[in-house]
Design an enzyme around this catalytic site. Structure first.
Site, PDB file in Angstrom:
ATOM      1  N   ASP A 100       0.905  -1.130  -0.042  1.00 29.68           N
ATOM      2  CA  ASP A 100       0.075  -0.083   0.240  1.00 29.68           C
ATOM      3  C   ASP A 100       0.653   1.294   0.054  1.00 29.68           C
ATOM      4  O   ASP A 100       1.164   1.834   1.110  1.00 29.68           O
ATOM      5  CB  ASP A 100      -0.846   0.205   1.152  1.00 29.68           C
ATOM      6  CG  ASP A 100      -1.910   1.240   1.229  1.00 29.68           C
ATOM      7  OD1 ASP A 100      -1.786   2.272   0.505  1.00 29.68           O
ATOM      8  OD2 ASP A 100      -2.829   1.100   2.080  1.00 29.68           O
ATOM      9  N   ARG A 152      -0.077   4.305   2.119  1.00 28.05           N
ATOM     10  CA  ARG A 152       0.326   4.058   3.475  1.00 28.05           C
ATOM     11  C   ARG A 152       1.717   4.192   3.793  1.00 28.05           C
ATOM     12  O   ARG A 152       2.365   5.054   4.716  1.00 28.05           O
ATOM     13  CB  ARG A 152      -0.288   2.943   4.021  1.00 28.05           C
ATOM     14  CG  ARG A 152       0.502   2.454   5.266  1.00 28.05           C
ATOM     15  CD  ARG A 152       0.299   0.928   5.467  1.00 28.05           C
ATOM     16  NE  ARG A 152       0.702   0.304   6.654  1.00 28.05           N
ATOM     17  CZ  ARG A 152       1.911  -0.309   6.866  1.00 28.05           C
ATOM     18  NH1 ARG A 152       2.864  -0.371   5.750  1.00 28.05           N
ATOM     19  NH2 ARG A 152       2.277  -0.782   7.769  1.00 28.05           N
ATOM     20  N   GLY A 191       3.583  -1.775  17.579  1.00 25.68           N
ATOM     21  CA  GLY A 191       2.788  -2.613  16.829  1.00 25.68           C
ATOM     22  C   GLY A 191       3.766  -2.798  15.465  1.00 25.68           C
ATOM     23  O   GLY A 191       3.356  -2.345  14.379  1.00 25.68           O
ATOM     24  N   ASP A 237       5.897  -5.745  19.307  1.00 23.53           N
ATOM     25  CA  ASP A 237       4.705  -6.535  18.507  1.00 23.53           C
ATOM     26  C   ASP A 237       4.704  -7.799  19.315  1.00 23.53           C
ATOM     27  O   ASP A 237       5.612  -8.645  19.673  1.00 23.53           O
ATOM     28  CB  ASP A 237       5.321  -6.595  17.202  1.00 23.53           C
ATOM     29  CG  ASP A 237       3.831  -6.868  16.273  1.00 23.53           C
ATOM     30  OD1 ASP A 237       3.715  -6.151  15.645  1.00 23.53           O
ATOM     31  OD2 ASP A 237       3.302  -7.874  16.497  1.00 23.53           O
ATOM     32  N   ILE A 278       2.288  -4.096  24.396  1.00 21.68           N
ATOM     33  CA  ILE A 278       2.799  -3.147  25.030  1.00 21.68           C
ATOM     34  C   ILE A 278       2.245  -2.853  26.323  1.00 21.68           C
ATOM     35  O   ILE A 278       3.022  -2.073  27.302  1.00 21.68           O
ATOM     36  CB  ILE A 278       2.590  -1.765  24.050  1.00 21.68           C
ATOM     37  CG1 ILE A 278       3.425  -0.605  24.448  1.00 21.68           C
ATOM     38  CG2 ILE A 278       1.111  -1.463  24.078  1.00 21.68           C
ATOM     39  CD1 ILE A 278       4.900  -0.594  24.381  1.00 21.68           C
ATOM     40  N   GLU A 279       1.108  -3.090  26.594  1.00 20.97           N
ATOM     41  CA  GLU A 279       0.639  -3.205  28.149  1.00 20.97           C
ATOM     42  C   GLU A 279       1.278  -3.824  28.904  1.00 20.97           C
ATOM     43  O   GLU A 279       1.069  -3.845  30.153  1.00 20.97           O
ATOM     44  CB  GLU A 279      -0.765  -3.191  28.056  1.00 20.97           C
ATOM     45  CG  GLU A 279      -1.592  -2.206  27.382  1.00 20.97           C
ATOM     46  CD  GLU A 279      -1.973  -2.908  25.696  1.00 20.97           C
ATOM     47  OE1 GLU A 279      -2.723  -2.145  25.163  1.00 20.97           O
ATOM     48  OE2 GLU A 279      -1.165  -3.678  25.246  1.00 20.97           O
ATOM     49  N   GLU A 305       1.636   2.477  13.061  1.00 19.14           N
ATOM     50  CA  GLU A 305       0.416   2.421  12.131  1.00 19.14           C
ATOM     51  C   GLU A 305      -0.439   1.648  12.525  1.00 19.14           C
ATOM     52  O   GLU A 305      -0.666   0.429  12.451  1.00 19.14           O
ATOM     53  CB  GLU A 305       1.070   2.039  10.758  1.00 19.14           C
ATOM     54  CG  GLU A 305       0.222   2.108   9.664  1.00 19.14           C
ATOM     55  CD  GLU A 305      -0.660   1.042   9.536  1.00 19.14           C
ATOM     56  OE1 GLU A 305      -2.086   1.314   9.953  1.00 19.14           O
ATOM     57  OE2 GLU A 305      -0.783   0.125   8.747  1.00 19.14           O
ATOM     58  N   GLU A 327     -10.433  -2.314  15.349  1.00 20.70           N
ATOM     59  CA  GLU A 327      -9.373  -2.996  16.171  1.00 20.70           C
ATOM     60  C   GLU A 327      -8.779  -2.352  17.290  1.00 20.70           C
ATOM     61  O   GLU A 327      -8.027  -3.053  18.229  1.00 20.70           O
ATOM     62  CB  GLU A 327      -8.210  -3.311  15.041  1.00 20.70           C
ATOM     63  CG  GLU A 327      -8.435  -4.142  13.966  1.00 20.70           C
ATOM     64  CD  GLU A 327      -7.463  -4.661  12.928  1.00 20.70           C
ATOM     65  OE1 GLU A 327      -6.269  -3.750  13.100  1.00 20.70           O
ATOM     66  OE2 GLU A 327      -7.532  -5.391  12.431  1.00 20.70           O
ATOM     67  N   SER A 378      -3.704   1.066  22.504  1.00 18.59           N
ATOM     68  CA  SER A 378      -2.494   0.923  22.958  1.00 18.59           C
ATOM     69  C   SER A 378      -1.426   1.848  22.715  1.00 18.59           C
ATOM     70  O   SER A 378      -0.504   1.857  23.486  1.00 18.59           O
ATOM     71  CB  SER A 378      -2.244  -0.611  22.125  1.00 18.59           C
ATOM     72  OG  SER A 378      -2.744  -1.674  22.340  1.00 18.59           O
ATOM     73  N   HIS A 401      -5.426  -0.031   1.477  1.00 18.84           N
ATOM     74  CA  HIS A 401      -6.033  -1.395   1.665  1.00 18.84           C
ATOM     75  C   HIS A 401      -6.986  -1.126   2.839  1.00 18.84           C
ATOM     76  O   HIS A 401      -7.810  -2.091   3.129  1.00 18.84           O
ATOM     77  CB  HIS A 401      -4.654  -2.142   2.227  1.00 18.84           C
ATOM     78  CG  HIS A 401      -4.320  -1.859   3.876  1.00 18.84           C
ATOM     79  ND1 HIS A 401      -3.672  -0.652   3.934  1.00 18.84           N
ATOM     80  CD2 HIS A 401      -4.558  -2.168   5.107  1.00 18.84           C
ATOM     81  CE1 HIS A 401      -3.293  -0.470   5.305  1.00 18.84           C
ATOM     82  NE2 HIS A 401      -4.026  -1.504   5.848  1.00 18.84           N
TER      83      HIS A 401
END
Length: 526
Positions: free
Chosen positions: A231, A234, A258, A280, A308-309, A324, A333, A338, A474
């Site tokens: 993409d 993006r 992520g 991730d 990450i939490e 992203e 989502e 996060s 996308h």
């Protein structure tokens, strides 16, 4: 990682040998053990068939006493395994290890439990023998033998059993504490109006790993990353933002939430970041590690597997957070939750989240053919009435590329999000809107899309749109079909209201309610 744990588990079990076969099998192992050893030096290409010779070579030629390093850093068996795999995977110099002392260690990540070399003999030696055999600076490590191997297996099995019991007890205590904390938190939320800085981390942070497994598993396959990387709207927008604004990244510590394949982390490193940390939870992180090494960014980029939490970063604060995180209709989502968690916990004062601004827009759609194909179709299906299906079909929002010529109104922005200031609770909202109609026809649907902006501290500002009049992405667009089309006139102001909220049963999904004239419909996006 999974492969290593499986192999390690096998190694911790004492071979189930009968009395008759015991001596023969152990003798066979002893006869073959030394002759088959091929040990590559930790720091060069030299190969030896002796553990003792290899470690002596490391000390004499590279000035690193491995046993002293193990003692200095107080490493246990797992710490030693991570050390060896870390040295082999990142190919660090011996000099860089001489200054390492007890504290945050560069090989603490569980990723280094995965063997870099298959059947590495340096991972099979007994740690107590390694540290106990050093005499006056000379390393003397007993080579693996049947008696040593057998006793080591028994000892490790006993140690593993003891650790398992201790861990089980600690886990039980932790679960009790967690239950009490949850009860306390629920009481606080019910009785106190908390603001940002003292607020709950949100529904996403409270998800258990097994509850969120499907989400992260979907990002473990290469195909979804291939789609995102291809993409260009993006990916090139992120690249342009970082490459055209190197002053934003020069000597900064950057967190990539992520990180996926690590593309944004590498953009940041190439833009001058001093340190980049990518996090991730999906299995793609292991490919990302190989990608980072293949591009020689291992000294700058550190990758961590986990949510990450839940992970602990090797730094207290970061200067920049990139991610992203956008989903369909921007908020699907709930990955922004996060990012905001990471912002509130790790972002230094004066730092910034990028992208820093986003907008969500709506427009009216007049596409009779699409409405006929999707909704009116059920009125007559091969001579049978199936109109009851319309109420089921219309409940689901449709993600597709809309033809720009089907737009029959000017777009209107229903929500603007400042990623450096917004609270998680504000990601659920109600907004009134007005669509300026440009064509006298039937309004058959409402379309939603989002725009992304990189503005803060940027000399060269970058943005991109996912709208139907722009190059397709996308993300496509999100279409809300109306069960009954609404007649509209050019110049008319079509008034409406939209409610956006998380699905309580699945906080990564969205429920959206549209009210237009006398029509009110709730749509799911999942």
């Amino acid at each position: 990682m999974a492969q290593y744990i499986e192999n390690a588990g096998a190694a911790d079990e004492v071979p189930d040998l009968s009395d008759d076969d015991d001596d023969d099998q152990w003798q066979s192992m002893e006869e073959s053990s030394d002759s088959n050893l091929k040990i590559t030096c930790l720091f060069c290409d030299r190969v030896s068939n002796s553990v003792n010779d290899t470690l002596s070579h490391c000390q004499s030629d590279h000035q690193l006493n491995v046993a002293s390093l193990v003692r200095r850093c107080r490493l246990d068996d797992y710490g030693y395994i991570k050390l060896i795999n870390y040295i082999r995977s990142v190919k660090c110099s011996a000099e860089s290890l001489l200054v390492v002392t007890e504290g945050p260690l560069p090989w603490e990540s569980d990723a280094y439990m995965r063997p870099t070399l298959e059947d590495d003999p340096l991972l099979q030696i007994d740690l107590e023998e390694l540290c106990g055999a050093e005499v006056e600076g000379d390393v003397e490590v007993a080579e693996p033998s049947s008696s040593h191997f057998h006793s080591a297996l028994l000892q490790r099995a006993e140690q593993a059993e003891q650790r398992a019991l201790q861990t089980e007890e600690a886990l039980a205590r932790a679960m009790e504490d967690l239950h009490r904390l949850k009860q306390l938190a629920q009481n606080l939320v019910m009785n106190v109006d908390v603001s940002r800085g003292a607020s709950s981390a949100g529904a996403i942070a409270e998800l258990r790993e097994d509850e969120d497994e499907a989400y992260f598993s979907s990002y473990g396959h290469y195909s979804i990353h291939e789609e995102m990387l291809k993409d260009k709207v993006r990916t090139e927008s992120y690249k342009d933002f970082m490459y055209l604004n190197p002053d934003v990244f020069k000597d900064k510590v950057v967190l990539d939430v992520g990180c996926g394949t690590g593309i944004l982390s590498m953009f940041a490193a190439r833009s001058g970041a001093r340190k980049v940390i990518g996090v991730d939870q999906s299995e793609i992180i292991y490919q990302a590690m190989d990608i980072v090494r293949s591009n020689n960014f291992q000294e700058t980029i550190t990758l961590i597997k986990g949510r990450i939490e839940e992970v602990d970063l090797p730094v207290e604060k970061v200067d920049i957070i990139i991610s992203e995180w956008m989903g369909y209709f921007l908020l699907f989502e709930s990955m922004l939750d996060s990012v905001l968690y990471a912002r509130d916990r790790y972002l230094a004062e004066g730092g910034s989240v990028y992208p820093d601004q986003c907008t969500i827009s709506l427009a009216a759609v007049g596409d009779r053919q699409k409405h006929q194909d999707r909704i009116a179709f059920w009125d007559d299906v091969y001579g049978f009435k199936m109109s009851c299906m319309k109420k089921v079909v219309v409940l689901e929002a449709v993600v597709e590329v809309l033809k720009p010529e089907t737009l029959i109104s000017e777009p209107t922005i229903i929500q603007t999000i400042d990623c450096n200031a917004v609270c998680i609770s504000e990601l659920e909202f109600v907004a009134d809107f007005c669509l300026k109609i440009t064509d006298s026809t039937l309004c058959t649907a409402v379309v939603g899309y989002f725009d992304i902006f990189f503005n803060k501290n940027c000399k060269n500002k970058v943005m991109f749109s996912t709208g139907p009049q722009c190059t397709k992405t996308h993300w496509k667009q999100t279409v809300f079909l109306l069960e009954t089309p609404i007649p509209v006139q050019s110049g008319e102001d079509l008034q409406g209201k939209i409610t956006v909220r998380k699905n309580r049963k699945d906080p990564r999904a969205l429920l959206l309610t549209l009210s237009i004239r006398d029509m009110k419909q709730t749509y799911s996006l999942q």
